[in-house]
Design a protein around this motif. Sequence first.
Motif, PDB file in Angstrom:
ATOM      1  N   ARG A  54      10.278  12.673   2.268  1.00 30.67           N
ATOM      2  CA  ARG A  54       8.952  12.052   2.340  1.00 30.67           C
ATOM      3  C   ARG A  54       9.060  10.534   2.334  1.00 30.67           C
ATOM      4  N   ASP A  75      10.610   9.233   5.656  1.00 30.54           N
ATOM      5  CA  ASP A  75       9.610   9.273   6.730  1.00 30.54           C
ATOM      6  C   ASP A  75       8.580   8.162   6.542  1.00 30.54           C
ATOM      7  N   TRP A  76       8.160   7.944   5.304  1.00 31.82           N
ATOM      8  CA  TRP A  76       7.191   6.879   5.020  1.00 31.82           C
ATOM      9  C   TRP A  76       7.769   5.513   5.396  1.00 31.82           C
ATOM     10  N   GLN A 110       7.849   5.040   9.129  1.00 31.24           N
ATOM     11  CA  GLN A 110       6.512   4.793   9.662  1.00 31.24           C
ATOM     12  C   GLN A 110       6.046   3.379   9.355  1.00 31.24           C
ATOM     13  N   GLU A 111       6.263   2.912   8.132  1.00 31.27           N
ATOM     14  CA  GLU A 111       5.781   1.594   7.720  1.00 31.27           C
ATOM     15  C   GLU A 111       6.467   0.466   8.483  1.00 31.27           C
ATOM     16  N   ASP A 147      12.124   2.611  -3.007  1.00 31.08           N
ATOM     17  CA  ASP A 147      10.896   2.791  -3.789  1.00 31.08           C
ATOM     18  C   ASP A 147      10.916   1.960  -5.073  1.00 31.08           C
ATOM     19  N   TYR A 166       0.859  -2.348  -0.662  1.00 28.90           N
ATOM     20  CA  TYR A 166       1.504  -1.616  -1.760  1.00 28.90           C
ATOM     21  C   TYR A 166       1.765  -2.475  -2.994  1.00 28.90           C
TER      22      TYR A 166
END
Length: 269
Positions: free
Chosen positions: A118, A121-122, A125-126, A157, A189
Amino acid sequence: MELKARHLKAGYDKNVIIEDMNLTVPAHKVTALIGANGCGKSTLLKTLCRIQPPLGGEVLLDGRSIFAEDSRQLAKKLAILPQNPQAPAGLTVRELVNYGRAPHHARFFARTTNEDRRMVDWALQETDMAAFADRPLEALSGGQRQRAWIAMAIAQDTELLFLDEPTSFLDVAHQLDVLTLVRHLNSAYGKTIVMVIHEVNEAARFADHLLAMKQGQLLYEGAPDEVFTEAMLADVFGIGAELLRDPRTGRPHCIPYRRAEAGEEKSYA
């Protein structure tokens, strides 16, 4: 998460570059380190993020020395993108970004989890790299490679992100892509980002907080409207400049000129 340096002394062996520096990195802001070549920007960045130990003083993360932190736990709090990172030949973008998940595993070769997938993939995309996920890094342009490395860093993260000259060797279009991405990661974020950058107008446009250095000393710090002045540019960079306002952002923008002798007209570079 608050990052501070107190009475920091930094350099290499007996070569002291920074002496008795105090600073606080504002949380949830983009901070740009600026100054002439050789002033100590990268040395400061490396010491703040524990790439190299200080020669004196301390670096505190939430009141605790980062050098007392467990390495794996620290890697869950801050991520680093150094200058000119290197990767093994043939590594794909997705494989590179997966390395950013290493701090979240007990073992280096641990099985990939759903959370890892996850986050990867995030990150793809970002950074607008999802379409290039299966391409080898060497098949990408310089700007695409830089976005792939940033994807790896944000897949880690962390709240803190350190970037050492993220726009070096990029053309104007790719510089804009990278810095727009940095701005997005902060605004969307709330990431605290510290970056070394050479282009002063880009620093004033994309950063919330400037740290201007000269010969290992922190001479100016604050918001661009406070720090980005003709006096600072003359003092730190040795240039004369006229300041304008960016019509799109309202931020200060400088037009440098060669320093003229008294009575001479300004000669623009």
